[in-house]
Design a protein around this motif. Sequence first.
Motif, PDB file in Angstrom:
ATOM      1  N   LEU A 129      41.830 -68.128  99.626  1.00  0.00           N
ATOM      2  CA  LEU A 129      41.596 -66.977  99.909  1.00  0.00           C
ATOM      3  C   LEU A 129      39.507 -67.022 100.183  1.00  0.00           C
ATOM      4  O   LEU A 129      39.422 -66.957 101.269  1.00  0.00           O
ATOM      5  CB  LEU A 129      41.817 -65.455  99.354  1.00  0.00           C
ATOM      6  N   ALA A 130      39.098 -67.507  98.588  1.00  0.00           N
ATOM      7  CA  ALA A 130      37.704 -67.775  98.605  1.00  0.00           C
ATOM      8  C   ALA A 130      37.420 -68.432  99.689  1.00  0.00           C
ATOM      9  O   ALA A 130      36.142 -68.288 100.374  1.00  0.00           O
ATOM     10  CB  ALA A 130      37.703 -67.502  97.075  1.00  0.00           C
ATOM     11  N   LYS A 131      38.247 -69.335 100.253  1.00  0.00           N
ATOM     12  CA  LYS A 131      37.692 -70.766 100.507  1.00  0.00           C
ATOM     13  C   LYS A 131      37.588 -69.836 102.138  1.00  0.00           C
ATOM     14  O   LYS A 131      36.819 -70.299 102.540  1.00  0.00           O
ATOM     15  CB  LYS A 131      38.780 -72.026 100.944  1.00  0.00           C
ATOM     16  N   ASP A 132      38.815 -69.594 102.369  1.00  0.00           N
ATOM     17  CA  ASP A 132      39.154 -68.239 103.953  1.00  0.00           C
ATOM     18  C   ASP A 132      37.426 -67.877 104.458  1.00  0.00           C
ATOM     19  O   ASP A 132      37.008 -67.631 105.092  1.00  0.00           O
ATOM     20  CB  ASP A 132      40.578 -67.621 103.915  1.00  0.00           C
ATOM     21  N   LEU A 133      37.005 -67.006 103.017  1.00  0.00           N
ATOM     22  CA  LEU A 133      36.137 -65.660 103.539  1.00  0.00           C
ATOM     23  C   LEU A 133      34.654 -66.548 103.290  1.00  0.00           C
ATOM     24  O   LEU A 133      33.783 -66.045 103.524  1.00  0.00           O
ATOM     25  CB  LEU A 133      36.491 -65.112 102.607  1.00  0.00           C
ATOM     26  N   ASN A 134      34.778 -67.610 102.495  1.00  0.00           N
ATOM     27  CA  ASN A 134      33.433 -68.382 102.624  1.00  0.00           C
ATOM     28  C   ASN A 134      32.744 -67.716 101.153  1.00  0.00           C
ATOM     29  O   ASN A 134      31.460 -67.605 101.434  1.00  0.00           O
ATOM     30  CB  ASN A 134      33.109 -68.910 103.629  1.00  0.00           C
ATOM     31  N   VAL A 135      33.170 -67.851 100.691  1.00  0.00           N
ATOM     32  CA  VAL A 135      32.975 -66.467  99.170  1.00  0.00           C
ATOM     33  C   VAL A 135      33.042 -67.673  98.235  1.00  0.00           C
ATOM     34  O   VAL A 135      33.777 -68.004  97.845  1.00  0.00           O
ATOM     35  CB  VAL A 135      32.941 -65.356  98.866  1.00  0.00           C
ATOM     36  N   GLU A 136      32.043 -67.246  96.646  1.00  0.00           N
ATOM     37  CA  GLU A 136      32.290 -67.603  95.076  1.00  0.00           C
ATOM     38  C   GLU A 136      32.959 -66.701  94.724  1.00  0.00           C
ATOM     39  O   GLU A 136      33.536 -66.155  95.051  1.00  0.00           O
ATOM     40  CB  GLU A 136      31.492 -67.037  94.438  1.00  0.00           C
ATOM     41  N   VAL A 137      34.030 -67.607  93.995  1.00  0.00           N
ATOM     42  CA  VAL A 137      35.383 -66.975  93.002  1.00  0.00           C
ATOM     43  C   VAL A 137      34.857 -67.827  91.685  1.00  0.00           C
ATOM     44  O   VAL A 137      34.720 -69.040  91.304  1.00  0.00           O
ATOM     45  CB  VAL A 137      36.512 -67.137  93.807  1.00  0.00           C
ATOM     46  N   PHE A 138      34.901 -66.369  90.485  1.00  0.00           N
ATOM     47  CA  PHE A 138      35.020 -67.007  89.774  1.00  0.00           C
ATOM     48  C   PHE A 138      36.725 -66.383  88.960  1.00  0.00           C
ATOM     49  O   PHE A 138      37.607 -65.812  89.575  1.00  0.00           O
ATOM     50  CB  PHE A 138      34.689 -65.806  88.677  1.00  0.00           C
ATOM     51  N   ILE A 139      37.244 -67.503  88.049  1.00  0.00           N
ATOM     52  CA  ILE A 139      38.863 -67.836  88.006  1.00  0.00           C
ATOM     53  C   ILE A 139      38.411 -67.600  85.725  1.00  0.00           C
ATOM     54  O   ILE A 139      37.668 -68.745  85.689  1.00  0.00           O
ATOM     55  CB  ILE A 139      39.713 -68.711  88.512  1.00  0.00           C
ATOM     56  N   GLN A 140      39.612 -66.765  85.460  1.00  0.00           N
ATOM     57  CA  GLN A 140      38.845 -66.706  83.751  1.00  0.00           C
ATOM     58  C   GLN A 140      40.350 -66.566  83.297  1.00  0.00           C
ATOM     59  O   GLN A 140      41.446 -66.033  83.822  1.00  0.00           O
ATOM     60  CB  GLN A 140      38.303 -66.086  83.720  1.00  0.00           C
ATOM     61  N   ASN A 141      40.754 -68.030  82.770  1.00  0.00           N
ATOM     62  CA  ASN A 141      42.446 -67.649  81.793  1.00  0.00           C
ATOM     63  C   ASN A 141      42.534 -67.288  80.578  1.00  0.00           C
ATOM     64  O   ASN A 141      41.410 -67.496  79.854  1.00  0.00           O
ATOM     65  CB  ASN A 141      42.860 -69.506  81.855  1.00  0.00           C
ATOM     66  N   PHE A 142      43.336 -65.772  80.467  1.00  0.00           N
ATOM     67  CA  PHE A 142      43.590 -65.734  79.123  1.00  0.00           C
ATOM     68  C   PHE A 142      44.733 -65.835  79.123  1.00  0.00           C
ATOM     69  O   PHE A 142      45.417 -65.979  79.014  1.00  0.00           O
ATOM     70  CB  PHE A 142      43.102 -63.821  79.286  1.00  0.00           C
ATOM     71  N   ASP A 143      44.829 -65.562  77.250  1.00  0.00           N
ATOM     72  CA  ASP A 143      45.787 -66.036  76.387  1.00  0.00           C
ATOM     73  C   ASP A 143      46.353 -64.247  75.847  1.00  0.00           C
ATOM     74  O   ASP A 143      45.777 -64.213  75.025  1.00  0.00           O
ATOM     75  CB  ASP A 143      45.271 -66.514  74.983  1.00  0.00           C
ATOM     76  N   THR A 144      46.752 -64.046  76.909  1.00  0.00           N
ATOM     77  CA  THR A 144      46.527 -62.098  76.859  1.00  0.00           C
ATOM     78  C   THR A 144      47.887 -61.684  75.119  1.00  0.00           C
ATOM     79  O   THR A 144      47.662 -61.027  74.676  1.00  0.00           O
ATOM     80  CB  THR A 144      47.711 -61.778  78.303  1.00  0.00           C
ATOM     81  N   THR A 145      48.546 -62.703  75.097  1.00  0.00           N
ATOM     82  CA  THR A 145      49.711 -62.392  73.751  1.00  0.00           C
ATOM     83  C   THR A 145      49.175 -62.382  73.013  1.00  0.00           C
ATOM     84  O   THR A 145      48.841 -61.494  71.938  1.00  0.00           O
ATOM     85  CB  THR A 145      50.597 -63.231  74.510  1.00  0.00           C
ATOM     86  N   ALA A 146      48.084 -63.295  72.637  1.00  0.00           N
ATOM     87  CA  ALA A 146      47.983 -63.532  71.068  1.00  0.00           C
ATOM     88  C   ALA A 146      46.266 -62.607  71.053  1.00  0.00           C
ATOM     89  O   ALA A 146      46.567 -62.005  69.501  1.00  0.00           O
ATOM     90  CB  ALA A 146      46.628 -65.140  71.017  1.00  0.00           C
ATOM     91  N   TYR A 147      45.766 -62.113  72.195  1.00  0.00           N
ATOM     92  CA  TYR A 147      44.215 -61.545  71.808  1.00  0.00           C
ATOM     93  C   TYR A 147      45.411 -60.173  71.282  1.00  0.00           C
ATOM     94  O   TYR A 147      44.974 -58.984  70.316  1.00  0.00           O
ATOM     95  CB  TYR A 147      44.418 -61.285  73.217  1.00  0.00           C
TER      96      TYR A 147
END
Lengths: 437, 437
Positions: A69-87
């Motif tokens: 989607l970010a590529k299509d819209l030609n905008v910057e994208v930030f992705i973050q992975n979380f270890d939700t269960t551990a947190y």
Amino acid sequence: MLTDFKNHIIEKLSMLKDGKLLIAISGGIDSVVLAHLCQNMNLNFSLAHCNFKLRAEESDKDEAFVMDLAKDLNVEVFIQNFDTTAYATEHKRSIQMAARELRYDWFKELAAQLNFDYILTAHHADDNLETFLINFTRGTGLNGLTGIPTVNDNVVRPLLPFSRIQIETFAKENQITWREDASNASRKYLRNKLRHEVVPILKEINPQLLDSFQNTLSHLNDTQLVVEEQLFDFKKRAIISEDDLGTTYKISEFKAVKNPKAYLFELFKNYGFTAWNDVVELLDAQSGKLVKSNSHRLIKHREFLILTTLNHSDRCEKSLLISEYDDEVKTPFGVLSFNNVDEISETSNLIVYVDKDLLKFPLELRLWKEGDVFQPIGMKGKKKISKYLKDEKASLVEKENTWVLTSDNKVVWVIGKRADERFKVKSKTKKIFKVTI
Amino acid sequence: MLTDFKNHIIEKLSMLKDGKLLIAISGGIDSVVLAHLCQNMNLNFSLAHCNFKLRAEESDKDEAFVMDLAKDLNVEVFIQNFDTTAYATEHKRSIQMAARELRYDWFKELAAQLNFDYILTAHHADDNLETFLINFTRGTGLNGLTGIPTVNDNVVRPLLPFSRIQIETFAKENQITWREDASNASRKYLRNKLRHEVVPILKEINPQLLDSFQNTLSHLNDTQLVVEEQLFDFKKRAIISEDDLGTTYKISEFKAVKNPKAYLFELFKNYGFTAWNDVVELLDAQSGKLVKSNSHRLIKHREFLILTTLNHSDRCEKSLLISEYDDEVKTPFGVLSFNNVDEISETSNLIVYVDKDLLKFPLELRLWKEGDVFQPIGMKGKKKISKYLKDEKASLVEKENTWVLTSDNKVVWVIGKRADERFKVKSKTKKIFKVTI
């Protein structure tokens, strides 16, 4: 309402046209529509996507969708992975609460570091109505009925005046594609039950329910502001000191108002008190009398009322009932969360898996008491909990703070310690119910 | 909650032990249980029963039942017959509103003449919850969410903390007999829909819903008192004159508070205003500007805001939507009420009967406009409403105040004047829908 969507949303978004925006995007219809709308209006925005790794392959597909989607819209994208269960385990949060904290913390960090002016989320009017109903069914005060805020700090929710149907219609008319949120059904069943079974009937009764609801919220928010103004003035008069040890109030100021109970409630409602009549009686009680909540106490001391936090061993001993539709329950020892799962995955003494068909709702959560017996998992016979704790060499503090989850008065789990044999998952089990601290 | 019923109700009723009591009794389970409870506690009470003559034989059987009950309990009984329909027509009330007014007027008259200290009604917690939900679905402010009062004037409702189930259990355990209210299904379908379809799901979600609800109400009532205290002080400062012509407020006082809109809303919400943003703008508008509701107007006059009632011809032209579950709707010309009936009974130009299966909900209620056509009942062709009003020699005022009820934009009824042929009841009609002014 429907016909107004385009003009109305343009008006909302154009207020943001000079800002640098960060859109919180899941890949679901609401946030994807929000991104397209911002694109159509040539706003200056980036996308931020959290991968909570809670649904394995589905979570990764969501991430890939957002990248495209970010590529299509030609905008910057930030992705973050979380270890939700551990947190969640580490901070004693439910999975939902953990995800919420991780998400907002990250968005705010990004915004601060990269100078975003506003963080946009895609909450809409149906979300808001569901939140109202959840708070109402659990019991609340005025502040629980004032809805999701349109703006708080730098978080802005431009879709809040619009309905789920308006957003869907816009998406279809504009051939927008999105990812269906497969987790809705399993993760948020309380919300889904309200969405599918209660809200449709209310809309049948009043076809303009969402409009009426917006008016109700607007009125309740105005009223809330009147209350806050009054309390602000009252506190200025009543508080004589405020420090780490507690806050001290002049009792004479409570007696000077027409309804002292209302002021006591408004000032102390956030500290877990429930015995409001006892709190009122403190005003005329002997010096030294006190009322406790799960976390705080109010002490009468000469002509003052002092609010302090509670010592750990001081907590009161209430039991909590848990319905089939609760997905999380706040307890004095943290948040218990409940999920239907397909299989047993990670295990620890903070998690228990039981055969749901053997449970009788509501479950009860309470401190153990003398006479309680259970069948420790793996054992044939029953054992008194007092004996079990002694054998385990539990300290006095540990003994005082041991809770049990029960079904029909039978112990299901000595929480954080040992499950009960009678409720364990067997090969013939059809529904696995997971309980996590 | 259930186990507490007996002790708790004894406590409630014992507060009334020195009074002379009048119990409002319908013959239904709630009021019959209340009468038995008062008898068990040897209270000094009489019964008062209204026969509204709305359900022919059933109404008379209720009356006979109450007479027998009074004999069994060995207490005095007052019976009053009312011509509810005539009163409703004459005073432009819905049947329900008419019955309520007639009932309370009579009780208060009896109490004054015969020196009763308190009038007791049998409203309970489920009634209260349903009222909350009705107000919520229609849209309201804090005052619509504070519930039925336990005490107002000399009317006391001792069963208000208890649930329908507790009352039923008590009735069964004590072999109490009562009359089933056959009218519930037909007369109050909005309430019944909530009772049978919404409330059970909410109770499934939270098995302690009624307890949570009592806490919510208690908190909201306390908050309401804080607001009232604040408004009382504000009015003392802001109102400079109050007479038949209107009430005059100092604008400077609105500007001195943090949120003028909240105060404007709280002060003027009972006068039908809806355009609150326009009301706020009045504070800074040119002298002479005004905002109207259906019944009142607010005028900016130099440094003052003046509230006055509206001239008849000034009313604003809003349309109202009517759902299938509305039993009554307040309109600028009185209350319209809706009923499913089995046959056509009394007729007048204030009543219309239509074939319900031909209607498409929501219906719309609005002033007629140029271009509107209809097929006057008994006629073959269509006619413009403008032509019809001219032919009827309607005055200008009458023309300006003619309303139409429409279904899918087709006129069903030129209200108070002529029904439409297309919707009339025919021999093959299955559901007769009665609309009454």
